[in-house]
Scaffold this active site. Structure first.
Site, mmCIF file in Angstrom:
data_model
loop_
_atom_site.group_PDB
_atom_site.id
_atom_site.type_symbol
_atom_site.label_atom_id
_atom_site.label_comp_id
_atom_site.label_asym_id
_atom_site.label_seq_id
_atom_site.Cartn_x
_atom_site.Cartn_y
_atom_site.Cartn_z
ATOM 1 N N LEU A 144 50.413 4.969 69.115
ATOM 2 C CA LEU A 144 49.393 4.665 70.120
ATOM 3 C C LEU A 144 48.439 3.591 69.618
ATOM 4 O O LEU A 144 47.822 3.731 68.566
ATOM 5 C CB LEU A 144 48.590 5.923 70.472
ATOM 6 C CG LEU A 144 47.596 5.743 71.623
ATOM 7 C CD1 LEU A 144 48.330 5.383 72.919
ATOM 8 C CD2 LEU A 144 46.760 7.004 71.837
ATOM 9 N N TRP A 145 48.353 2.497 70.399
ATOM 10 C CA TRP A 145 47.350 1.463 70.183
ATOM 11 C C TRP A 145 46.042 2.006 70.754
ATOM 12 O O TRP A 145 45.836 2.027 71.970
ATOM 13 C CB TRP A 145 47.734 0.194 70.910
ATOM 14 C CG TRP A 145 48.721 -0.741 70.295
ATOM 15 C CD1 TRP A 145 48.486 -2.044 69.963
ATOM 16 C CD2 TRP A 145 50.117 -0.525 69.991
ATOM 17 N NE1 TRP A 145 49.630 -2.640 69.464
ATOM 18 C CE2 TRP A 145 50.647 -1.730 69.465
ATOM 19 C CE3 TRP A 145 50.966 0.586 70.096
ATOM 20 C CZ2 TRP A 145 51.972 -1.852 69.059
ATOM 21 C CZ3 TRP A 145 52.290 0.480 69.691
ATOM 22 C CH2 TRP A 145 52.774 -0.737 69.175
ATOM 23 N N VAL B 269 48.771 6.119 64.684
ATOM 24 C CA VAL B 269 47.707 5.465 65.443
ATOM 25 C C VAL B 269 47.504 4.050 64.921
ATOM 26 O O VAL B 269 47.386 3.844 63.704
ATOM 27 C CB VAL B 269 46.389 6.263 65.343
ATOM 28 C CG1 VAL B 269 45.194 5.401 65.737
ATOM 29 C CG2 VAL B 269 46.449 7.511 66.213
ATOM 30 N N LYS B 270 47.488 3.101 65.827
ATOM 31 C CA LYS B 270 47.173 1.713 65.483
ATOM 32 C C LYS B 270 45.742 1.424 65.920
ATOM 33 O O LYS B 270 45.363 1.681 67.063
ATOM 34 C CB LYS B 270 48.129 0.741 66.178
ATOM 35 C CG LYS B 270 47.795 -0.725 65.885
ATOM 36 C CD LYS B 270 48.565 -1.681 66.780
ATOM 37 C CE LYS B 270 48.141 -3.125 66.513
ATOM 38 N NZ LYS B 270 48.733 -4.071 67.474
ATOM 39 N N GLN B 271 44.952 0.898 64.985
ATOM 40 C CA GLN B 271 43.549 0.647 65.274
ATOM 41 C C GLN B 271 43.081 -0.619 64.565
ATOM 42 O O GLN B 271 43.557 -0.947 63.478
ATOM 43 C CB GLN B 271 42.700 1.834 64.813
ATOM 44 C CG GLN B 271 41.224 1.733 65.133
ATOM 45 C CD GLN B 271 40.950 1.590 66.622
ATOM 46 O OE1 GLN B 271 40.840 0.458 67.132
ATOM 47 N NE2 GLN B 271 40.884 2.712 67.331
#
Length: 350
Positions: free
Chosen positions: A198-199, A236-238
């Site tokens: 998830l972006w 998770v992409k952050q």
């Protein structure tokens, strides 16, 4: 190996010798060669999801380390093909995108349904595919910012994808709908044995106040991560935080003074540590984005981002434009430099 200290320059000591304040590394669930067995196998993920995740961790130059390096190329939709590929038009061909990920030693390549579908029979068995299913497109006039689905999970499964990805623009007017859509997509992906990425991006013009962009503040991005893991994102992409105190500056939501006085400092490793903490203390891997290409300083900037991510307890980097918006050889060199940070045993969690 890459001269990491040289690339860090004057920041080398500050980044490499820092001891994290607020949340000690002993409280984290850290990456490692046994991460799937030690952490994910205790969850509700099915054996097929475990197998897909293990395939991700077992591929590329970082195989067996518990860290990942992913090449994302969905910018042709998100930012337009012209702005993304004019600097290097050969990447309009999906084959060259996947070849860059393979030659660059990446754990996986993340791109659109169309890109990966165009070359799936040639490459799906050679490198894990992550199909990014929703996108913001900028051809609607006037431009608007919304993530809409461009395909379905069954198509991802049929082309041989190991995982699916999606974006939620937390803070936007459309975030409730996006959250519900992506939750359903992720549940279906898990049913079919694919992992989920998830972006967790913040998007609202009101988050910019007094010249500061609070969409990259540690407290707000941390909460976005915490919402993302709630719908069972496996990774998770952050964006890496650049500040803190978004809740206070914008005067909304709820926070606690301890976050700013005890749990974090202004040090980038401590700020990123708060992002990791919001991913269930590292039970869900945090990968930071590489950001836009700015030219000659890209290599040093990418290495800096990787050092901060690794020392904060993160799981890796997802580096796109800095790699594909330059000659192929230089792109491979940059990807390898990022990976060298995670291969360097002298660089440990702070």
């Amino acid at each position: 190996m890459t001269d990491i200290q040289g690339l860090l320059g004057d920041e080398a000591k500050n980044l490499l010798a820092h001891t994290a304040q607020g949340i000690p590394k002993e409280d984290l669930v850290l990456p490692g060669h046994d991460f799937v067995d030690r952490v994910v196998a205790a969850s509700d993920r099915s054996p097929r999801v475990l197998r897909s995740l293990q395939a991700l961790f077992d591929h590329g130059r970082l195989a067996g380390t518990g860290y990942v390096s992913i090449l994302p190329v969905d910018q042709g939709i998100e930012h337009s093909a012209a702005s993304s590929f004019a600097a290097n038009p050969r990447y309009l061909d999906p084959k060259n995108i996947v070849e860059l990920a393979v030659e660059g030693g990446c754990n996986a390549v993340a791109s659109t349904l169309g890109v990966l579908g165009a070359v799936s029979r040639r490459y799906a068995h050679r490198i894990p595919f992550i199909v990014k299913l929703n996108h913001n497109e900028l051809l609607t006039y006037p431009n608007h910012h919304d993530q809409i689905m461009f395909g379905n999970v069954q198509q991802c499964f049929d082309l041989g994808a190991a995982g699916v990805g999606a974006t939620v623009y937390f803070g936007s007017e459309q975030s409730d709908r996006q959250l519900q859509e992506v939750s359903e997509v992720f549940a279906r992906a898990h049913e079919l044995g694919m992992f989920t990425v998830l972006w967790c991006y913040l998007r609202n013009s009101a988050f910019k106040k007094d010249g500061v962009d609070h969409s990259v503040s540690a407290d707000l991005t941390g909460q976005a991560n915490h919402l993302g893991v709630t719908i069972e994102a496996d990774i998770v992409k952050q964006k890496q935080p650049e500040s803190n105190g978004g809740y206070r500056a914008l005067e909304f939501g709820r926070t606690d003074p301890l976050l700013y006085s005890t749990l974090t400092t202004d040090h980038p490793i401590d700020l990123t540590r708060w992002q990791v903490a919001n991913c269930y203390m590292g039970r869900v891997g945090l990968i930071n984005s590489g950001g836009a290409s700015t030219g000659t300083g890209d290599l040093a900037q990418a290495v800096r981002t990787a050092v901060i991510n690794k020392r904060a307890g993160g799981t890796g980097l997802i580096t796109g434009r800095k790699a594909f918006q330059r000659p192929t050889g230089e792109g491979i060199e940059l990807l390898h430099a990022v990976q060298d940070v995670y291969l360097d045993e002298a660089i440990t969690v702070a």
